[in-house]
Design a protein around this motif. Sequence first.
Motif, PDB file in Angstrom:
ATOM      1  N   GLU A 322       0.837  -1.205   0.000  1.00 22.64           N
ATOM      2  CA  GLU A 322       0.000   0.000   0.000  1.00 22.64           C
ATOM      3  C   GLU A 322       0.873   1.256   0.000  1.00 22.64           C
ATOM      4  OE1 GLU A 322      -3.103   0.022  -0.429  1.00 22.64           O
ATOM      5  OE2 GLU A 322      -3.970  -1.846   0.295  1.00 22.64           O
ATOM      6  N   HIS A 323       1.983   1.210   0.711  1.00 23.11           N
ATOM      7  CA  HIS A 323       2.929   2.332   0.727  1.00 23.11           C
ATOM      8  C   HIS A 323       3.489   2.580  -0.675  1.00 23.11           C
ATOM      9  CE1 HIS A 323       7.087   3.955   1.401  1.00 23.11           C
ATOM     10  NE2 HIS A 323       6.420   4.802   2.142  1.00 23.11           N
ATOM     11  N   ALA A 324       3.814   1.497  -1.391  1.00 21.22           N
ATOM     12  CA  ALA A 324       4.287   1.634  -2.770  1.00 21.22           C
ATOM     13  C   ALA A 324       3.201   2.219  -3.662  1.00 21.22           C
ATOM     14  CB  ALA A 324       4.737   0.277  -3.304  1.00 21.22           C
ATOM     15  N   SER A 325       1.937   1.941  -3.322  1.00 16.89           N
ATOM     16  CA  SER A 325       0.828   2.486  -4.111  1.00 16.89           C
ATOM     17  C   SER A 325       0.770   4.005  -4.015  1.00 16.89           C
ATOM     18  CB  SER A 325      -0.501   1.882  -3.641  1.00 16.89           C
ATOM     19  OG  SER A 325      -0.522   0.482  -3.788  1.00 16.89           O
ATOM     20  N   ILE A 326       1.197   4.558  -2.891  1.00 16.73           N
ATOM     21  CA  ILE A 326       1.252   6.023  -2.760  1.00 16.73           C
ATOM     22  C   ILE A 326       2.177   6.592  -3.835  1.00 16.73           C
ATOM     23  CG2 ILE A 326       1.826   7.951  -1.247  1.00 16.73           C
ATOM     24  CD1 ILE A 326       1.384   6.046   1.142  1.00 16.73           C
ATOM     25  N   HIS A 343      -8.915  17.512 -15.824  1.00 13.85           N
ATOM     26  CA  HIS A 343      -8.637  17.812 -14.416  1.00 13.85           C
ATOM     27  C   HIS A 343      -9.309  16.823 -13.475  1.00 13.85           C
ATOM     28  CE1 HIS A 343     -12.632  19.410 -13.257  1.00 13.85           C
ATOM     29  NE2 HIS A 343     -12.711  19.756 -14.527  1.00 13.85           N
ATOM     30  N   VAL A 344     -10.466  16.287 -13.879  1.00 16.72           N
ATOM     31  CA  VAL A 344     -11.186  15.383 -12.981  1.00 16.72           C
ATOM     32  C   VAL A 344     -10.368  14.127 -12.693  1.00 16.72           C
ATOM     33  CG1 VAL A 344     -12.423  14.217 -14.855  1.00 16.72           C
ATOM     34  CG2 VAL A 344     -13.393  14.235 -12.550  1.00 16.72           C
ATOM     35  N   LEU A 345      -9.579  13.669 -13.662  1.00 19.32           N
ATOM     36  CA  LEU A 345      -8.734  12.502 -13.434  1.00 19.32           C
ATOM     37  C   LEU A 345      -7.626  12.820 -12.430  1.00 19.32           C
ATOM     38  CD1 LEU A 345      -8.337  11.001 -17.028  1.00 19.32           C
ATOM     39  CD2 LEU A 345      -9.914  10.305 -15.209  1.00 19.32           C
ATOM     40  N   LEU A 346      -7.091  14.037 -12.513  1.00 18.52           N
ATOM     41  CA  LEU A 346      -6.046  14.442 -11.579  1.00 18.52           C
ATOM     42  C   LEU A 346      -6.613  14.563 -10.167  1.00 18.52           C
ATOM     43  CD1 LEU A 346      -3.033  15.253 -11.495  1.00 18.52           C
ATOM     44  CD2 LEU A 346      -3.783  17.623 -11.721  1.00 18.52           C
ATOM     45  N   GLU A 347      -7.818  15.105 -10.033  1.00 20.19           N
ATOM     46  CA  GLU A 347      -8.434  15.244  -8.712  1.00 20.19           C
ATOM     47  C   GLU A 347      -8.676  13.872  -8.087  1.00 20.19           C
ATOM     48  OE1 GLU A 347     -11.868  17.443  -9.752  1.00 20.19           O
ATOM     49  OE2 GLU A 347     -10.833  19.376  -9.890  1.00 20.19           O
ATOM     50  N   ARG A 348      -9.127  12.920  -8.889  1.00 21.05           N
ATOM     51  CA  ARG A 348      -9.381  11.581  -8.359  1.00 21.05           C
ATOM     52  C   ARG A 348      -8.077  10.848  -8.038  1.00 21.05           C
ATOM     53  NH1 ARG A 348     -14.473   9.773 -12.306  1.00 21.05           N
ATOM     54  NH2 ARG A 348     -15.903  11.363 -11.489  1.00 21.05           N
ATOM     55  N   THR A 349      -7.028  11.188  -8.744  1.00 25.54           N
ATOM     56  CA  THR A 349      -5.720  10.588  -8.446  1.00 25.54           C
ATOM     57  C   THR A 349      -5.210  11.071  -7.101  1.00 25.54           C
ATOM     58  OG1 THR A 349      -5.170  10.394 -10.791  1.00 25.54           O
ATOM     59  CG2 THR A 349      -3.335  10.387  -9.237  1.00 25.54           C
ATOM     60  N   ARG A 350      -5.354  12.347  -6.814  1.00 28.62           N
ATOM     61  CA  ARG A 350      -4.942  12.874  -5.517  1.00 28.62           C
ATOM     62  C   ARG A 350      -5.755  12.236  -4.389  1.00 28.62           C
ATOM     63  NH1 ARG A 350       0.053  14.166  -6.201  1.00 28.62           N
ATOM     64  NH2 ARG A 350       0.455  16.087  -7.344  1.00 28.62           N
ATOM     65  N   GLU A 356      -4.547   5.506  -0.236  1.00 29.33           N
ATOM     66  CA  GLU A 356      -3.461   4.550  -0.050  1.00 29.33           C
ATOM     67  C   GLU A 356      -2.640   4.871   1.201  1.00 29.33           C
ATOM     68  OE1 GLU A 356      -3.730   2.028  -1.583  1.00 29.33           O
ATOM     69  OE2 GLU A 356      -4.134   2.267  -3.718  1.00 29.33           O
ATOM     70  N   THR A 357      -2.508   6.154   1.521  1.00 25.80           N
ATOM     71  CA  THR A 357      -1.819   6.530   2.757  1.00 25.80           C
ATOM     72  C   THR A 357      -2.583   6.004   3.970  1.00 25.80           C
ATOM     73  OG1 THR A 357      -0.977   8.538   1.682  1.00 25.80           O
ATOM     74  CG2 THR A 357      -0.919   8.473   4.092  1.00 25.80           C
ATOM     75  N   ARG A 358      -3.906   6.147   3.933  1.00 28.15           N
ATOM     76  CA  ARG A 358      -4.733   5.630   5.030  1.00 28.15           C
ATOM     77  C   ARG A 358      -4.639   4.109   5.113  1.00 28.15           C
ATOM     78  NH1 ARG A 358      -9.793   4.400   4.206  1.00 28.15           N
ATOM     79  NH2 ARG A 358      -9.905   5.827   2.442  1.00 28.15           N
ATOM     80  N   HIS A 359      -4.671   3.419   3.970  1.00 31.57           N
ATOM     81  CA  HIS A 359      -4.548   1.954   3.963  1.00 31.57           C
ATOM     82  C   HIS A 359      -3.213   1.529   4.592  1.00 31.57           C
ATOM     83  CE1 HIS A 359      -7.259   1.773   0.115  1.00 31.57           C
ATOM     84  NE2 HIS A 359      -7.908   2.210   1.180  1.00 31.57           N
TER      85      HIS A 359
END
Length: 566
Positions: A322-326, A343-350, A356-359
């Motif tokens: 999960e850390h690597a996923s960040i 831009h919507v794809l970038l917002e969803r990526t963030r 992933e940080t929470r996971h």
Amino acid sequence: MPYSTSPSKLPLTLRSSANALRWSLLAALGLTPCAGLTACGGSTAGDADGSGGASTDGGTGGTNGSGGGTLIVGRECESPTPLLAGQDTGFIKCAQGFTHRVAAIACPSALPRDDVLEAGHYYEGMGGADPNAVPELPDDECLRDSDCQAPLGFCVTAQLGGEPGLVYGQYNYCDAGCSSDDDCGDRRLCECGSLIGKCLDASCKTDDDCAGNARCVGNGFNNGCSSQTTYACEKSEDECLFDGDCADGRTCQMNGLGTARTCEYQNCAIGRPFLVDFVARRAALEQRSDWLVELEAVSLDGLGANERERLAAYWSDVALMEHASIAAFARFALQLLSVGAPHVLLERTRAAEADETRHTRLCFALAAQYGGRHVGPGTLSMQGALDDLSPETILATTVLEGCIGETRAALEAARARELCTDPVVREVLASIAHDESTHAELAWRFVAWLIHERPSLRAVFEQTLADARAVALGPKAASSAAATAAAAATAAAAATAAAAATAAAASAADSFAFAGSHRFGVLDAVEKARVQIEAWALVIDPSARALLRKSEFARDARSPRAAAQI
């Protein structure tokens, strides 16, 4: 637990999760009649020719199994034989379980064959009207080699199964091989087979590329989900050369940087892989407490010291993935900018990066509870991570990391939750399964947008998917129609025996699972294999076919950029 071989008694929970995720992906891509309506679904909680190749069985011989002091470079190749019996292809096979290449010689080809393959079908008693009883068989792409349009293309028969001891049916699809390294591109070589060659990852092409008496060695390994083979020069930093050099059930694999061979446990952990040069990379484990999050106490009732240690190791491994996923999503944001994505794809990526940080923190918290010590991630190398920002590489990486990796991660987490009995772990897995399914949607949306904007990338998408499918499912080239017909009565039984043997071997080699480990969110090798098959049959392949059909319709009358469709 024992599994029923009756289709009517197959567990439907995984299949239901897969079906829900498939409809969610199709709706998100605008590929279903009810696209955009929440009622359409939602989030879910070897060798193609059967020949040779670098061995994955660990070979013979072995050493003290401790790595470190083992002599690696220049070790004698025991009982050397040509990779293909009676033919000089430049590849030498050693009895210990590895192959090296002395010269680059064009591979022989047996294509095209005159054989006509048997059409795809369910095996007797396996079909039915209930779509939840067994997976839907993909449509045949071919019946003979000449049906495949790619250079050096050939027709392959794959079997579809799920339960140990049960194979549902078979179908045919087109694959492609190689005759020389020129067919494979940079950092790959063409390893010869009895039918045709296949392209493999390689940092060297022949022994002459290596310093001193080192050789260009190919060793195969299984990471718990699929088999892979990589060619690289022997190095003094190598901890092993083949599985026999490793102890405690570990296998000899290239490390995440692709710089040395190390002994690693088999595990295909939940999470989006961070691929650099198409090799998964992640940080090492360290003692630290700042990555932990407050979590209710898990149940430790009935767990011995060994079982707690296994659970701690497993959740640490998932946390590192999960850390690597960040990192994967941080890079994906830059990749989106480089191709001018909406831009919507970038917002969803963030948002996905925050998920992933929470996971990561949740999984490290579970590891700390089971292991009784605080752990967290070390440094994660970014070397080479942004070296290639070509649209082709961005697309291929997204397919592997997102369309395939996140889809499988969502289904694996959903299945683990279904079998888990600890309420704290179930809640963590439910959160991961939900988030990973939205991450899979993001990957598929981006791929659809990029192919719409750059139709020439359609071929890259198709080839990446075909290569990944072959690695994941490992189909063998089919025999002629006559031979297949003669063996029809025993085909299912033979496949059943092979599937059962494979599942038994994988279970024995599984590093984290133990009797009853599913109660704590740990899937054994049998369950992981089931998720792999269902992910391809019920989600990845149907979604890919639908996406490609839509791109065909748009090819002649492309509309301008339409972020609203994304």
